[in-house]
Design an enzyme around this catalytic site. Structure first.
Site, mmCIF file in Angstrom:
data_model
loop_
_atom_site.group_PDB
_atom_site.id
_atom_site.type_symbol
_atom_site.label_atom_id
_atom_site.label_comp_id
_atom_site.label_asym_id
_atom_site.label_seq_id
_atom_site.Cartn_x
_atom_site.Cartn_y
_atom_site.Cartn_z
ATOM 1 N N ASN A 9 2.344 66.581 0.134
ATOM 2 C CA ASN A 9 2.678 66.594 -1.298
ATOM 3 C C ASN A 9 4.135 66.157 -1.388
ATOM 4 O O ASN A 9 5.033 66.938 -1.130
ATOM 5 C CB ASN A 9 2.490 68.005 -1.869
ATOM 6 C CG ASN A 9 2.987 68.116 -3.297
ATOM 7 O OD1 ASN A 9 3.254 67.091 -3.944
ATOM 8 N ND2 ASN A 9 3.100 69.333 -3.803
ATOM 9 N N LYS A 11 5.826 65.449 -3.928
ATOM 10 C CA LYS A 11 6.518 65.901 -5.148
ATOM 11 C C LYS A 11 7.324 64.726 -5.739
ATOM 12 O O LYS A 11 6.922 63.578 -5.580
ATOM 13 C CB LYS A 11 7.393 67.121 -4.847
ATOM 14 C CG LYS A 11 6.609 68.196 -4.089
ATOM 15 C CD LYS A 11 7.287 69.527 -4.037
ATOM 16 C CE LYS A 11 6.420 70.491 -3.240
ATOM 17 N NZ LYS A 11 6.885 71.864 -3.309
ATOM 18 N N HIS A 94 -0.781 72.839 -9.276
ATOM 19 C CA HIS A 94 0.323 73.236 -8.393
ATOM 20 C C HIS A 94 1.214 74.227 -9.142
ATOM 21 O O HIS A 94 1.420 74.101 -10.345
ATOM 22 C CB HIS A 94 1.124 72.007 -7.966
ATOM 23 C CG HIS A 94 2.098 72.310 -6.878
ATOM 24 N ND1 HIS A 94 3.315 72.910 -7.130
ATOM 25 C CD2 HIS A 94 2.031 72.153 -5.533
ATOM 26 C CE1 HIS A 94 3.951 73.090 -5.991
ATOM 27 N NE2 HIS A 94 3.197 72.641 -5.001
ATOM 28 N N GLU A 96 4.272 74.483 -9.380
ATOM 29 C CA GLU A 96 5.397 73.887 -10.124
ATOM 30 C C GLU A 96 4.934 73.369 -11.477
ATOM 31 O O GLU A 96 5.683 73.401 -12.453
ATOM 32 C CB GLU A 96 6.050 72.782 -9.273
ATOM 33 C CG GLU A 96 6.840 73.384 -8.115
ATOM 34 C CD GLU A 96 6.942 72.519 -6.877
ATOM 35 O OE1 GLU A 96 6.637 71.312 -6.938
ATOM 36 O OE2 GLU A 96 7.336 73.066 -5.821
ATOM 37 N N GLU A 165 -1.295 78.699 -2.022
ATOM 38 C CA GLU A 165 0.141 78.462 -1.892
ATOM 39 C C GLU A 165 0.907 79.611 -2.528
ATOM 40 O O GLU A 165 1.148 79.604 -3.739
ATOM 41 C CB GLU A 165 0.530 77.151 -2.593
ATOM 42 C CG GLU A 165 -0.109 75.926 -1.988
ATOM 43 C CD GLU A 165 0.766 74.690 -2.203
ATOM 44 O OE1 GLU A 165 1.019 73.991 -1.214
ATOM 45 O OE2 GLU A 165 1.207 74.435 -3.333
ATOM 46 N N GLY A 171 8.833 75.811 -0.511
ATOM 47 C CA GLY A 171 10.171 75.231 -0.458
ATOM 48 C C GLY A 171 11.263 76.243 -0.112
ATOM 49 O O GLY A 171 12.452 75.952 -0.252
ATOM 50 N N SER A 209 5.952 76.105 2.938
ATOM 51 C CA SER A 209 6.816 76.038 4.118
ATOM 52 C C SER A 209 6.034 75.913 5.423
ATOM 53 O O SER A 209 6.477 76.405 6.461
ATOM 54 C CB SER A 209 7.772 77.235 4.168
ATOM 55 O OG SER A 209 8.621 77.223 3.022
HETATM 56 P P1 PGA Z 1 6.659 73.143 0.951
HETATM 57 O O1 PGA Z 1 5.768 72.776 -0.323
HETATM 58 O O2 PGA Z 1 5.858 72.775 2.167
HETATM 59 O O3 PGA Z 1 7.898 72.318 0.811
HETATM 60 O O4 PGA Z 1 6.925 74.613 0.885
HETATM 61 C C1 PGA Z 1 4.394 72.954 -0.324
HETATM 62 C C2 PGA Z 1 3.821 72.618 -1.676
HETATM 63 O O5 PGA Z 1 4.480 72.911 -2.688
HETATM 64 O O6 PGA Z 1 2.722 72.043 -1.783
#
Ligand code: PGA
Length: 247
Positions: A9, A11, A94, A96, A165, A171, A209
């Site tokens: 992903n 982003k 997601h 976000e 998630e 993140g 992460s």
């Molecule tokens: P990350 O993000 O691996 O940077 O924690 C995962 C995601 O948001 O899909």
């Protein structure tokens, strides 16, 4: 055993030059992957990435889809449009987008429905915040989020991918332990099984992460069928190491 899926992903990261460099480096090191591999790229780069990935083992993904079919929805991108650019997967719900764009469980369910209707596999994200985990509400939250998708999509849910998630792990460098993740995956698996006779084939990914160092332990869990990778998907070597860990 189900094939695992490792999906990046990206982003809101990348540029024409950076995307080309990243994908070329991943493709150079990929060989014939045993698992499925996908990258979810910013919509404006779908055309570029479609060209770069043509004929390769990496599938193209988008990060969002409109719940509407077409018409007066300024700024939105429809499933039919995504399909024109060879999109195989779309991330739906997601955290976000739930957090910064006000996406509700119902909207996410409608987006999943639209994706399935267009022959695009939705990667449905669910996950609790730190406050919800500390309040002992993890199961309740992820089940509510998934229930909306099940309710709107009935038996078609055997065609989805789910990604657990935990919001507190995204993140932040704080990964759920393999045990913590497995526990939630088992809850989701049971919920899917109760809803569909074909639920066994649904891949449940872990995201938050996941990186080159912790991927093997997470992917060794019985109900973790792959990963949704943010930061580590932007580094070719790390992404390749995670793919190798899924073999
Ligand atoms: P990350 O993000 O691996 O940077 O924690 C995962 C995601 O948001 O899909």
């Amino acid at each position: 055993m189900k094939r695992k899926l490792i999906a990046g992903n990206w982003k809101m990261n990348g540029s024409l030059a950076a995307n080309e460099q990243l994908l070329k480096a991943i493709l150079a090191g990929l060989g014939q992957p045993v698992c499925q591999v996908a990258v979810g790229v910013p919509a404006i780069y779908l055309s570029q990435c479609q060209t770069l990935l043509a004929g390769s083992a990496i599938e193209l993904g988008a990060q969002d889809i409109s719940a509407h079919e077409s018409g007066a929805y300024t700024g939105e991108i429809s499933g039919v449009m995504l399909k024109e650019f060879g999109v195989r997967y779309v991330i739906a719900g997601h955290s976000e987008r739930r957090q910064y764009h006000g996406e509700t469980d119902e909207l996410v369910a409608a987006k999943v429905q639209r994706a399935l209707g267009c022959g695009i596999t939705p990667i449905v994200c669910v996950g609790e915040t730190l406050a919800e985990r500390e309040a002992g509400k993890t199961d309740e939250v992820v089940k509510r989020q998934l229930a909306a998708v099940i309710h709107a999509n009935g038996h078609c849910i055997s065609e989805i991918v789910v990604a657990y998630e935990p919001v507190w792990a995204i993140g932040t460098g704080k990964t759920a332990t393999p045990d913590q993740a497995q526990q939630v995956h088992a809850v989701l698996r049971a919920q899917l099984k109760a809803a569909s006779a074909n639920a066994d084939r649904i891949q449940i990914l872990y995201g938050g992460s996941m990186n080159a160092a912790n991927a093997s332990a997470l992917l060794a869990q019985p109900d973790i069928n792959g990963g949704l990778i943010g930061g580590a998907a932007l580094k070719a070597q790390d992404f390749l190491t995670i793919i190798a860990a899924a073999a």
